[in-house]
Design an enzyme around this catalytic site. Structure first.
Site, PDB file in Angstrom:
ATOM      1  N   HIS A   1      56.056  69.282  38.860  1.00 36.55           N
ATOM      2  CA  HIS A   1      56.881  68.336  38.082  1.00 36.55           C
ATOM      3  C   HIS A   1      57.346  67.195  38.996  1.00 36.55           C
ATOM      4  O   HIS A   1      58.337  67.320  39.705  1.00 36.55           O
ATOM      5  CB  HIS A   1      58.074  69.068  37.487  1.00 36.55           C
ATOM      6  CG  HIS A   1      58.781  68.306  36.406  1.00 36.55           C
ATOM      7  ND1 HIS A   1      58.538  66.969  36.137  1.00 36.55           N
ATOM      8  CD2 HIS A   1      59.721  68.694  35.489  1.00 36.55           C
ATOM      9  CE1 HIS A   1      59.305  66.577  35.113  1.00 36.55           C
ATOM     10  NE2 HIS A   1      60.028  67.603  34.707  1.00 36.55           N
TER      11      HIS A   1
ATOM     12  N   HIS B   1      60.377  62.267  35.582  1.00 39.50           N
ATOM     13  CA  HIS B   1      61.637  62.367  34.826  1.00 39.50           C
ATOM     14  C   HIS B   1      62.903  62.451  35.660  1.00 39.50           C
ATOM     15  O   HIS B   1      63.904  63.003  35.205  1.00 39.50           O
ATOM     16  CB  HIS B   1      61.604  63.583  33.875  1.00 39.50           C
ATOM     17  CG  HIS B   1      60.436  63.584  32.943  1.00 39.50           C
ATOM     18  ND1 HIS B   1      60.100  64.658  32.149  1.00 39.50           N
ATOM     19  CD2 HIS B   1      59.511  62.629  32.668  1.00 39.50           C
ATOM     20  CE1 HIS B   1      59.030  64.371  31.437  1.00 39.50           C
ATOM     21  NE2 HIS B   1      58.641  63.137  31.734  1.00 39.50           N
TER      22      HIS B   1
ATOM     23  N   TYR C   1      63.664  64.155  38.449  1.00 41.99           N
ATOM     24  CA  TYR C   1      64.010  65.382  39.171  1.00 41.99           C
ATOM     25  C   TYR C   1      63.609  65.244  40.654  1.00 41.99           C
ATOM     26  O   TYR C   1      63.199  64.160  41.079  1.00 41.99           O
ATOM     27  CB  TYR C   1      63.376  66.595  38.491  1.00 41.99           C
ATOM     28  CG  TYR C   1      63.953  66.793  37.103  1.00 41.99           C
ATOM     29  CD1 TYR C   1      65.253  67.254  36.933  1.00 41.99           C
ATOM     30  CD2 TYR C   1      63.231  66.455  35.958  1.00 41.99           C
ATOM     31  CE1 TYR C   1      65.816  67.399  35.668  1.00 41.99           C
ATOM     32  CE2 TYR C   1      63.783  66.592  34.685  1.00 41.99           C
ATOM     33  CZ  TYR C   1      65.073  67.070  34.555  1.00 41.99           C
ATOM     34  OH  TYR C   1      65.640  67.202  33.314  1.00 41.99           O
TER      35      TYR C   1
HETATM   36  C1  LIG Z   1      63.064  70.536  24.364  1.00 47.99           C
HETATM   37  C2  LIG Z   1      62.255  69.767  25.359  1.00 47.99           C
HETATM   38  C3  LIG Z   1      62.259  70.152  26.687  1.00 47.99           C
HETATM   39  C4  LIG Z   1      61.491  69.464  27.635  1.00 47.99           C
HETATM   40  N1  LIG Z   1      61.417  69.948  28.920  1.00 47.99           N
HETATM   41  C5  LIG Z   1      60.548  69.409  29.799  1.00 47.99           C
HETATM   42  C6  LIG Z   1      60.284  70.048  31.050  1.00 47.99           C
HETATM   43  O1  LIG Z   1      60.785  71.127  31.372  1.00 47.99           O
HETATM   44  N2  LIG Z   1      59.411  69.422  31.886  1.00 47.99           N
HETATM   45  C7  LIG Z   1      58.804  68.248  31.568  1.00 47.99           C
HETATM   46  O2  LIG Z   1      58.024  67.707  32.366  1.00 47.99           O
HETATM   47  N3  LIG Z   1      59.011  67.651  30.367  1.00 47.99           N
HETATM   48  C8  LIG Z   1      59.829  68.218  29.470  1.00 47.99           C
HETATM   49  N4  LIG Z   1      59.965  67.677  28.217  1.00 47.99           N
HETATM   50  C9  LIG Z   1      59.161  66.496  27.839  1.00 47.99           C
HETATM   51  C10 LIG Z   1      57.856  66.938  27.152  1.00 47.99           C
HETATM   52  O3  LIG Z   1      56.994  67.618  28.041  1.00 47.99           O
HETATM   53  C11 LIG Z   1      57.092  65.752  26.561  1.00 47.99           C
HETATM   54  O4  LIG Z   1      56.707  64.881  27.590  1.00 47.99           O
HETATM   55  C12 LIG Z   1      57.913  64.980  25.557  1.00 47.99           C
HETATM   56  O5  LIG Z   1      58.545  65.858  24.640  1.00 47.99           O
HETATM   57  C13 LIG Z   1      57.036  64.003  24.769  1.00 47.99           C
HETATM   58  O6  LIG Z   1      56.081  64.719  24.021  1.00 47.99           O
HETATM   59  P1  LIG Z   1      56.250  64.861  22.415  1.00 47.99           P
HETATM   60  O7  LIG Z   1      56.515  63.480  21.915  1.00 47.99           O
HETATM   61  O8  LIG Z   1      54.923  65.432  21.972  1.00 47.99           O
HETATM   62  O9  LIG Z   1      57.408  65.765  22.170  1.00 47.99           O
HETATM   63  C14 LIG Z   1      60.736  68.329  27.250  1.00 47.99           C
HETATM   64  C15 LIG Z   1      60.758  67.944  25.904  1.00 47.99           C
HETATM   65  C16 LIG Z   1      61.472  68.651  24.966  1.00 47.99           C
HETATM   66  C17 LIG Z   1      61.403  68.253  23.509  1.00 47.99           C
END
Ligand SMILES: Cc1cc2nc3c(=O)[nH]c(=O)nc-3n(C[C@H](O)[C@H](O)[C@H](O)COP(=O)(O)O)c2cc1C
Length: 370
Positions: free
Chosen positions: A171, A174, A176
């Site tokens: 990762h 975002h 981190y």
């Molecule tokens: C509840 C939730 C938790 C997420 N946790 C992470 C995470 O742990 N690591 C990460 O890289 N992105 C995380 N994301 C981002 C998602 O991986 C993804 O990039 C983002 O939701 C956009 O995709 P989508 O539009 O299909 O939801 C999270 C998104 C959601 C909705």
């Protein structure tokens, strides 16, 4: 909607054969009390595998540093009990014919709003201990801390392979820890992990990749997740030009990453509209490096994840624009977050052309592990 067949062609990622192009995006769920994934977590991932998702990337899971995580119920990726929980997850997913990789995570100095009154046993650690506002809010990592953190990432990759995972994702996105090293305002170090250029500030990530590559088998896929934006400005770019992006990504390719997972809120937004009006970030990554690129961001939905976090629903929409890009070879794999969080059968519904049975995304889905 257009014919979705392009999503269902096989793909090879290093030594791993994937049955289709759909990847479950990593999504933190905070359903692992004390850091240990439960049977319910294993069943949650198994349901996605049963419904044909080609590759599951797990929620972020913490490496063996005491301040790697910022909530009590985030899964850890170290210690016998947590790893036994993960072994169950792997076995369930494999029994259902799926493939799965953990997303290895360290939050750095980023706090969780959901667990604001919880703190790890030692102070949060980050490149310079700074908040976005420039205040000292955590422990600036020493070189020994950095070396230990690199070892912890490598150990997590070894453990992932030993447990039977199909690869790992690092990762680096975002805001981190790994991302904090990239960001000039958070990384003010004067040693070899800092510097005035993005490439200099990428040494930490490069050393992690090299360390991982040296301890896993050559065929074991390693994915690096990156995002361009800065915590203070969603429109900002870490790599400001395609040339800068090329230098940045190729440094990671040389360090051994097999794929880039390019995070953006909406996949249809061009990464460099002033240079090419069409290509998204994954498109640029593939064009500039030639290695596997995974796109993500509002696939099959009308609005982005931040709208969902703010409590708004997102409409289910057709995949035509995405399919056209995939067919053109702009990227190789497509990560899907919220649709697969809400509905484990999302991909089967696409495959079977049951588009009318795909529901809008409602934020209530964030609260359950169904
Ligand atoms: C509840 C939730 C938790 C997420 N946790 C992470 C995470 O742990 N690591 C990460 O890289 N992105 C995380 N994301 C981002 C998602 O991986 C993804 O990039 C983002 O939701 C956009 O995709 P989508 O539009 O299909 O939801 C999270 C998104 C959601 C909705």
């Amino acid at each position: 909607m257009s014919n979705p067949d392009a999503l269902f062609s096989p793909y090879r990622l290093n030594a791993l054969n994937l049955p289709n192009r759909v990847v479950m995006a990593p999504m933190t769920r905070s359903f692992s009390p004390g850091g240990v994934p439960t049977d319910a977590v294993a069943a949650y991932y198994r349901r996605r595998a049963e419904n044909g998702v080609g590759l599951i990337i797990t929620e972020g899971t913490g490496i063996a540093r005491p301040a790697a995580l910022n909530e009590p119920d985030l899964p850890r990726f170290h210690g016998d009990v947590a790893l036994a929980g993960w072994k169950k997850v792997v076995d369930e997913v494999h029994a259902a014919g799926g493939r799965i990789m953990p997303q290895l995570w360290h939050v750095g100095q980023k706090r969780s709003k959901a667990a604001a009154d919880w703190a790890p046993p030692v102070p949060y650690e980050s490149p310079s201990g700074l908040s976005g506002a420039g205040e000292l809010v955590g422990h600036p990592m020493s070189e020994a801390d950095i070396a230990d953190t690199i070892d912890a990432f490598a150990q997590a990759a070894v453990d992932a392979e030993r447990l039977g995972f199909d690869g790992i994702e690092l990762h680096g996105a975002h805001g981190y820890l790994i991302n904090q090293f990239f960001l000039e305002h958070l990384n003010q170090r004067n040693d070899r992990y800092g510097g005035s250029t993005l490439l200099e500030r990428s040494r930490f990530a490069i050393e992690i990749l090299k360390a991982i590559r040296s301890v896993v088998t050559p065929g074991f896929p390693v994915i690096l997740r990156l995002s361009q934006w800065k915590p203070t400005d969603i429109q900002a770019r870490l790599a400001e030009t395609p040339q800068a992006l090329e230098r940045w990504l190729n440094a990671f390719a040389d360090a051994g990453t097999d794929a880039f997972h390019l995070s953006q809120p909406k996949f249809w937004e061009p990464a460099f509209p002033e240079f090419d009006g069409e290509l998204n970030l994954a498109g640029w990554a593939k064009k500039l490096t030639g290695i596997t690129a995974i796109t993500v961001g509002s696939v099959g939905l009308s609005t982005d994840v931040y709208q969902s976090f703010a409590g708004k629903s997102a409409q289910a929409v057709a995949l035509d624009g995405l399919l056209a890009r995939l067919e053109r070879g702009e990227f190789d794999l497509v990560a899907v977050g919220r649709p697969l969080l809400q509905d484990p059968a999302w991909l089967n519904k696409i495959r079977q052309r049951r588009f009318d049975q795909i529901a809008d995304f409602t934020p209530e889905a964030l609260a359950t592990l169904s």
